[in-house]
Design a protein around this motif. Sequence first.
Motif: not given
Lengths: 185, 287
Positions: A78-80, A124-126, B180-184, B233-244
């Motif tokens: 997976g992606p880093t 990609a999905v982390g 944000g989206p960094n920590p999966c 969960n109101c931040l909107g970051i969502g799964p993989a940071g793609l929004g949600g």
Amino acid sequence: MGERRITTPFDDVLVESLTSGDRVLLSGTIYTGRDAAHKRLAELVAAGQPLPVDLSGQVIYYVGPTPAKPGRVIGSAGPTTSGRMDAYAPALFALGLKGTIGKGLRSPEVVEAMRKHRAVYFGAVGGAAALIARCIKQARVTAYPELGPEAIYELQVADFPLTVINDCRGGDQYAAGRRAYACAP
Amino acid sequence: MQRTIETATVTATVARLCREANFNLPPDVCRSLEEAVAAESSPTGREVLAQIRENALIAATEEVPLCQDTGFTVVFLELGQDAHITGGDLYAAVNEGVRRGYREGYLRKSIVGHPLTRVNTGDNTPAVIHTEIVPGDGLRITVAPKGGGSENMSAIRMLKPAEGVAGVKKFVVETVERAGPNPCPPIVVGVGIGGTFEKAAAIAKKALLRDLGQPSEDPAAAVLEKELLREINCLGIGPAGLGGNSTALAVHVELYAAHIASLPVAVNINCHAARHVSAVLPAAFLR
């Protein structure tokens, strides 16, 4: 929303046709690279020496896979976090690199370099590392084998599921996604 | 009665737990992901959550790592004060277990022996070992491999007591927002409040071991967990940071007494691969 199939290597026409938020299935040859390999590539660029891989039109996947179990092409892959490669990326875009794959935010300098040199950043999905490994059909080390999981591998991928995060016009799916789903607590 | 625990058993147990933790998403995390799918309003977010669940199924069936970052091996030892360890150095036995588990399990070796000169040790040792002496005569071993991507987004701040609960909430939510989206995402947020600088960080890490969704036993902390989860969960970051709306699966708060001058807050972020698995020695002790 459908997924569009795209293949490496990329040219400017393909890069310009991609918009942040697009979901794509990527096939073809891509190269891996993370912290240690990027440091070495940057040193070669700074010294004006040729790189071990011709990056023109190519895509780098920020990944350090697990060791392959016997009989397998590769381990989980997976992606880093891409941001750690931000310091090195603009110089590689200047050499013709057309795309990167990872997860997480890019710096304003990288977004600007992608606009200037016509390049794209895919997410990609982390954590979906076992799933992604199924898209990798071949893997061979092309440079720095001594770096182990940080070596540069040449991968053949088929239908690797990705989302365009930053396109070459400054579009940003992370920001757009948050705008669409943020709420008042 | 004093029980004897052989270091060879410790090594074999740690090796097994390293493999199990990396191949199997814990049942509480699986349940929580299922609930997240039902609550997620973004179609892309639901698609990402489906991929995460499919990934867990592949990893468990094929015995391959859930994530390529098989982590820094964090090991919690709860050692009964009446237990007797024989056969050598306990910490050396734990590290030998890590070495064996990572080799036999084809897990990635992600540890450099020196933070500045950075040469990979090649066997994922040393582990980070936290030991607690507890009543009893057994040894409970918990292995919680911790990925670098989420660990890097963690933070600690020494607040002024006057900043109070509002200050704590602001710092936690800001830390998650900055990550944000960094920590999966969807992430698990461990919050340690109180103690000294290092105590706050240690209890924030320990908060990540609690089964997801199990509230704190402290009423004030339980309320804070609920409010923080809603705000995050109101931040909107969502799964993989793609929004949600599934940015976090759970917020766990652990507390400790504080100095009259201090309000330390540590935020330890974990990815959705919230790996943790335990065993108790001697095994017969369980039955």
